[in-house]
Design an enzyme around this catalytic site. Structure first.
Site, PDB file in Angstrom:
ATOM      1  N   SER A  91       4.521  30.067 -23.269  1.00 35.06           N
ATOM      2  CA  SER A  91       3.585  29.308 -24.086  1.00 35.06           C
ATOM      3  C   SER A  91       2.701  30.171 -24.959  1.00 35.06           C
ATOM      4  O   SER A  91       2.061  29.667 -25.866  1.00 35.06           O
ATOM      5  CB  SER A  91       2.698  28.441 -23.185  1.00 35.06           C
ATOM      6  OG  SER A  91       1.889  29.249 -22.345  1.00 35.06           O
ATOM      7  N   ASP A 105     -10.246  29.604 -21.417  1.00 38.54           N
ATOM      8  CA  ASP A 105      -8.867  30.037 -21.616  1.00 38.54           C
ATOM      9  C   ASP A 105      -8.884  31.454 -22.174  1.00 38.54           C
ATOM     10  O   ASP A 105      -9.174  31.662 -23.359  1.00 38.54           O
ATOM     11  CB  ASP A 105      -8.149  29.087 -22.583  1.00 38.54           C
ATOM     12  CG  ASP A 105      -6.689  29.476 -22.822  1.00 38.54           C
ATOM     13  OD1 ASP A 105      -6.274  30.563 -22.363  1.00 38.54           O
ATOM     14  OD2 ASP A 105      -5.974  28.701 -23.477  1.00 38.54           O
ATOM     15  N   HIS A 109      -4.425  32.450 -23.818  1.00 39.79           N
ATOM     16  CA  HIS A 109      -3.909  32.161 -25.147  1.00 39.79           C
ATOM     17  C   HIS A 109      -4.861  32.726 -26.196  1.00 39.79           C
ATOM     18  O   HIS A 109      -5.855  33.366 -25.866  1.00 39.79           O
ATOM     19  CB  HIS A 109      -3.716  30.656 -25.300  1.00 39.79           C
ATOM     20  CG  HIS A 109      -2.709  30.104 -24.342  1.00 39.79           C
ATOM     21  ND1 HIS A 109      -3.062  29.480 -23.160  1.00 39.79           N
ATOM     22  CD2 HIS A 109      -1.359  30.098 -24.371  1.00 39.79           C
ATOM     23  CE1 HIS A 109      -1.970  29.108 -22.507  1.00 39.79           C
ATOM     24  NE2 HIS A 109      -0.920  29.476 -23.218  1.00 39.79           N
TER      25      HIS A 109
END
Length: 343
Positions: free
Chosen positions: A132, A320, A323
């Site tokens: 991802s 997060d 990412h």
């Protein structure tokens, strides 16, 4: 779940631009072409770097420099950016993280030229297979919740028609509990609940490498492997000796200075290095690990989609730091990919 993505520049130019927005995660803007020029000790450019002598330019060693001409696009002009990466839309108050350019130690990178890329790749397919971090889940090893370490044939059929294949993996091999991407591990004809994760990564990558060596004609198909993208959940990695109350990248607004990172080099990357060195026709390693590790400021943190007030008030649990914001660091990954393909 995992998936692989195909980019086909043979589509119409307008559709190609839209498709490339998704797969390259940034807006393709036609811009002036700057050749990659090594610099001698007096600061003068010497000659152009071509594929045959790229080794003269240390693409992945260097530093981040402030550049007011960045970013090369605005998130508002790119509707395909996922919400969890659109940090400005979701209230990130600072913007300096957008204004850094990667400067290799002894050369200049060419600025990405979207029109040139589409022209050169027209009629060809570029496929990204991984996780991802680049919307590139590595589909080959996750099939009906059983991690099959010795069989990628089903998913690999889709790779056969690509002119450029870019692979990556790393983080999913460490996830446990609810984040684990499988329930069982199958190896050597037996199924187990779990096994040593680095050993599993080695076995899975050996299966991938043997498939590439047996099935891909590297004289016509370019093979890339993007190195492990680092996380920034441990503040002691970049603030050694400093007193910090935070446990994540929350509040970080500038990259590490200099050309090195004091944190630990990922064990997964050591495994990847080993496997690729053992290949008959080694993949080109797009080594983004160290330069990305220096960008502790570039993650979505708590500006990752529509978080609740309670989640934003508790960054140690909701930030997060895996990412990356867009625009942001992945734009540099693609600039390096572009350089490796054409220069």
């Amino acid at each position: 779940m995992a998936f692989s993505s195909i980019f086909n520049p043979s589509l119409s130019l307008s559709l190609s631009l839209l498709v490339s927005l998704f797969f390259f995660n940034f807006l393709l803007l036609a811009s002036s072409v700057e050749l990659v020029l090594p610099i001698d000790n007096n600061g003068a450019h010497t000659h152009t770097i071509h594929q045959s002598n790229q080794s003269e330019c240390a693409l992945f060693m260097g530093s981040w420099v402030h550049d007011d001409s960045y970013p090369i696009y605005q998130a508002s002009s790119c509707p395909l950016i996922d919400a969890e990466f659109n940090c400005q839309m979701y209230g990130r108050p600072d913007s300096d993280y957008l204004k850094y350019r990667w400067k290799p130690a002894n050369c200049e990178l060419p600025r990405f030229n979207g029109l040139e890329f589409l022209t050169k790749m027209r009629g060809k397919k570029v496929m990204f297979v991984g996780d991802s971090l680049g919307r590139n889940q590595w589909e080959s090893l996750i099939c009906r919740r059983i991690l099959k370490l010795e069989d990628i044939s089903k998913n690999a059929r889709a790779w056969m028609t690509a002119d450029v294949l870019s692979f990556n993996t790393g983080h999913w091999w460490t996830h446990k509990g609810s984040l684990q991407g499988w329930d069982l591990v199958e190896s050597g004809g037996s199924v187990s609940k779990d096994m040593d994760r680095l050993a599993a990564l080695y076995m899975g990558l050996k299966t991938w490498a043997q498939w590439v060596d047996s099935n891909v004609d590297t004289t016509t198909t370019r093979i890339f492997f993007q190195s492990v993208s680092p996380t920034h959940y441990n503040t002691s990695e970049w603030s050694a000796g400093a007193i910090s109350t935070g446990k994540t990248c929350y509040g970080e607004t500038t990259p590490m200075s200099g050309s090195g990172y004091p944190g630990v080099y990922p064990d997964q990357m050591k495994v990847i290095d080993t496997v690729i060195r053992e290949m008959q026709n080694p993949a080109y390693i797009l080594d983004i690990t160290t330069l990305s590790a220096m960008r502790k400021d570039a993650h979505p943190s708590i500006y990752s989609g529509d978080l609740s007030p309670g989640q934003r008030a508790n960054p140690d649990h909701s930030a997060d730091c895996s990412h990356w914001c867009l625009p942001g660091l992945p734009d540099t990954w693609n600039q390096l990919f572009y350089t490796a393909l054409f220069f």
